[in-house]
Design a protein around this motif. Structure first.
Motif, PDB file in Angstrom:
ATOM      1  N   TYR A  69      34.899  47.318  40.965  1.00 41.72           N
ATOM      2  CA  TYR A  69      36.286  46.675  40.889  1.00 41.72           C
ATOM      3  C   TYR A  69      36.634  45.683  41.553  1.00 41.72           C
ATOM      4  O   TYR A  69      37.131  44.566  41.172  1.00 41.72           O
ATOM      5  N   ASN A  70      36.207  45.434  42.935  1.00 48.36           N
ATOM      6  CA  ASN A  70      36.493  44.276  43.755  1.00 48.36           C
ATOM      7  C   ASN A  70      35.723  42.905  43.139  1.00 48.36           C
ATOM      8  O   ASN A  70      36.230  41.834  43.007  1.00 48.36           O
ATOM      9  N   MET A  71      34.436  43.298  42.760  1.00 48.04           N
ATOM     10  CA  MET A  71      33.611  42.115  42.155  1.00 48.04           C
ATOM     11  C   MET A  71      34.193  41.739  40.791  1.00 48.04           C
ATOM     12  O   MET A  71      34.285  40.458  40.520  1.00 48.04           O
ATOM     13  N   ALA A  72      34.740  42.538  39.998  1.00 46.75           N
ATOM     14  CA  ALA A  72      35.497  42.162  38.512  1.00 46.75           C
ATOM     15  C   ALA A  72      36.453  41.345  38.898  1.00 46.75           C
ATOM     16  O   ALA A  72      36.844  40.632  37.889  1.00 46.75           O
ATOM     17  N   VAL A  73      37.344  41.737  39.900  1.00 44.24           N
ATOM     18  CA  VAL A  73      38.472  41.029  40.109  1.00 44.24           C
ATOM     19  C   VAL A  73      38.008  39.552  40.635  1.00 44.24           C
ATOM     20  O   VAL A  73      38.473  38.514  40.423  1.00 44.24           O
ATOM     21  N   MET A  74      37.129  39.433  41.580  1.00 41.43           N
ATOM     22  CA  MET A  74      36.686  38.345  42.285  1.00 41.43           C
ATOM     23  C   MET A  74      36.120  37.524  41.413  1.00 41.43           C
ATOM     24  O   MET A  74      36.160  36.043  41.745  1.00 41.43           O
ATOM     25  N   LEU A  75      35.191  37.845  40.608  1.00 37.27           N
ATOM     26  CA  LEU A  75      34.545  36.596  39.464  1.00 37.27           C
ATOM     27  C   LEU A  75      35.743  35.854  38.942  1.00 37.27           C
ATOM     28  O   LEU A  75      35.535  34.767  38.853  1.00 37.27           O
ATOM     29  N   LYS A 123      44.180  30.863  32.784  1.00 36.44           N
ATOM     30  CA  LYS A 123      43.671  31.944  32.070  1.00 36.44           C
ATOM     31  C   LYS A 123      42.625  32.729  32.941  1.00 36.44           C
ATOM     32  O   LYS A 123      42.948  34.222  32.679  1.00 36.44           O
ATOM     33  N   TRP A 124      41.964  32.301  33.447  1.00 39.30           N
ATOM     34  CA  TRP A 124      40.876  33.250  34.518  1.00 39.30           C
ATOM     35  C   TRP A 124      41.596  33.935  35.448  1.00 39.30           C
ATOM     36  O   TRP A 124      41.377  34.874  35.727  1.00 39.30           O
ATOM     37  N   TRP A 125      42.756  32.932  36.170  1.00 36.99           N
ATOM     38  CA  TRP A 125      43.440  33.851  37.042  1.00 36.99           C
ATOM     39  C   TRP A 125      44.317  34.908  36.257  1.00 36.99           C
ATOM     40  O   TRP A 125      44.240  36.167  36.943  1.00 36.99           O
ATOM     41  N   THR A 126      44.735  35.025  35.365  1.00 33.72           N
ATOM     42  CA  THR A 126      45.337  35.886  34.553  1.00 33.72           C
ATOM     43  C   THR A 126      44.178  37.126  34.256  1.00 33.72           C
ATOM     44  O   THR A 126      44.924  38.211  34.333  1.00 33.72           O
ATOM     45  N   ILE A 127      43.159  36.936  33.771  1.00 36.75           N
ATOM     46  CA  ILE A 127      42.291  37.878  33.690  1.00 36.75           C
ATOM     47  C   ILE A 127      42.059  38.577  35.033  1.00 36.75           C
ATOM     48  O   ILE A 127      42.046  39.957  34.928  1.00 36.75           O
ATOM     49  N   ALA A 128      41.956  38.062  36.069  1.00 35.84           N
ATOM     50  CA  ALA A 128      41.729  38.762  37.435  1.00 35.84           C
ATOM     51  C   ALA A 128      43.061  39.669  37.642  1.00 35.84           C
ATOM     52  O   ALA A 128      42.919  40.681  38.272  1.00 35.84           O
ATOM     53  N   LEU A 129      44.047  39.112  37.330  1.00 37.59           N
ATOM     54  CA  LEU A 129      45.514  39.616  37.296  1.00 37.59           C
ATOM     55  C   LEU A 129      45.338  40.999  36.476  1.00 37.59           C
ATOM     56  O   LEU A 129      45.734  42.271  36.906  1.00 37.59           O
ATOM     57  N   GLY A 130      44.942  41.077  35.216  1.00 34.41           N
ATOM     58  CA  GLY A 130      44.853  42.208  34.495  1.00 34.41           C
ATOM     59  C   GLY A 130      43.848  43.139  35.093  1.00 34.41           C
ATOM     60  O   GLY A 130      44.018  44.395  34.986  1.00 34.41           O
ATOM     61  N   ILE A 131      42.707  42.664  35.577  1.00 28.08           N
ATOM     62  CA  ILE A 131      41.767  43.641  36.099  1.00 28.08           C
ATOM     63  C   ILE A 131      42.177  44.321  37.433  1.00 28.08           C
ATOM     64  O   ILE A 131      42.189  45.461  37.724  1.00 28.08           O
ATOM     65  N   GLN A 132      43.124  43.616  38.051  1.00 31.14           N
ATOM     66  CA  GLN A 132      43.520  44.087  39.484  1.00 31.14           C
ATOM     67  C   GLN A 132      44.764  44.851  39.241  1.00 31.14           C
ATOM     68  O   GLN A 132      44.863  46.073  39.862  1.00 31.14           O
ATOM     69  N   THR A 133      45.464  44.848  38.115  1.00 30.04           N
ATOM     70  CA  THR A 133      46.563  45.893  37.516  1.00 30.04           C
ATOM     71  C   THR A 133      45.927  47.113  37.442  1.00 30.04           C
ATOM     72  O   THR A 133      46.372  48.209  37.961  1.00 30.04           O
ATOM     73  N   TRP A 134      44.722  47.445  36.817  1.00 29.66           N
ATOM     74  CA  TRP A 134      44.120  48.449  36.497  1.00 29.66           C
ATOM     75  C   TRP A 134      43.505  49.187  37.856  1.00 29.66           C
ATOM     76  O   TRP A 134      44.161  50.307  38.135  1.00 29.66           O
ATOM     77  N   HIS A 135      42.913  48.465  38.838  1.00 31.06           N
ATOM     78  CA  HIS A 135      42.606  48.713  40.129  1.00 31.06           C
ATOM     79  C   HIS A 135      43.911  49.235  40.712  1.00 31.06           C
ATOM     80  O   HIS A 135      43.770  50.247  41.258  1.00 31.06           O
ATOM     81  N   PHE A 136      44.970  48.646  40.638  1.00 35.74           N
ATOM     82  CA  PHE A 136      46.118  49.074  41.324  1.00 35.74           C
ATOM     83  C   PHE A 136      46.574  50.552  40.640  1.00 35.74           C
ATOM     84  O   PHE A 136      46.878  51.380  41.501  1.00 35.74           O
TER      85      PHE A 136
END
Length: 195
Positions: free
Chosen positions: A160-166, A108-121
């Motif tokens: 952005y990078n912190m929001a993905v890393m957390l 679930k947390w890995w998927t949250i990071a994926l969602g945030i990174q999708t926006w960053h991308f």
């Protein structure tokens, strides 16, 4: 009839086992090693952003000259968006490829990071499109992301990078250190490295 069944079983045992795909391997027996490589890429990128902020806030460098280690050595990398876009692609690909090794709450947390990174991308794709087309958002003098209209670029990308890393760190903590019964791991080899 028992001999026919046992003959079939014997033939199946003699046939070599087909190797798993490399994606299956990095989500099972090579998951820990793949995560180490992925985390090294993330840390290297983080260091670049931290050095860039250090150059601006501590060394008082002008923002266009503050490009981190790589930008200081090879200034041309700061002049186009391709390097940043490529890193965003690497992040998303890593999050997608390594997701199969996570289970339950860690997934679930890995998927949250994926969602945030999708926006960053998406934001980096928008920047790259502006760079290549020469048509900048809102007529700005340089390519500008949507959120960048409210926050300076250096600070925004640190966030952005912190929001993905957390969420990645939460996912890794749950994956590596939660009790096996919590369903935090699938078939990967990560737990063996923390015994």
């Amino acid at each position: 009839m028992a001999t026919i069944g046992s003959g079939t079983d014997a033939r199946e045992k003699l046939q070599p086992r087909k190797p798993d795909s490399w994606v299956a391997q990095i989500n099972s027996e090579k998951h820990y090693q793949a995560l180490k490589v992925y985390i090294a890429i993330i840390v290297a990128h983080w260091v670049e952003h931290v050095v860039q902020a250090f150059q601006i806030y501590v060394l008082d460098m002008p923002r266009p000259k503050a490009g981190g280690f790589l930008g200081y050595i090879v200034p041309v990398v700061n002049k186009n968006e391709l390097l940043h876009w490529t890193y965003a692609v690497l992040m998303i690909v890593g999050l997608l490829l390594l997701r199969g090794g996570f289970q339950a709450r860690s997934r679930k947390w890995w998927t949250i990071a994926l969602g945030i990174q999708t926006w960053h991308f998406a934001e980096h794709s928008f920047l790259l499109t502006q760079y290549w087309s020469g048509l900048n958002f809102l007529g700005k003098p340089a390519p500008t992301s949507i959120i960048q209209t409210f926050f300076p670029r250096v600070e925004l990308h640190l966030v952005y990078n912190m929001a993905v890393m957390l969420p990645i760190l939460v996912a890794l903590s749950l994956h590596w250190f939660s009790p096996k019964s919590a369903g935090s791991q699938g078939d990967c080899n990560c737990r063996a490295h923390f015994r």
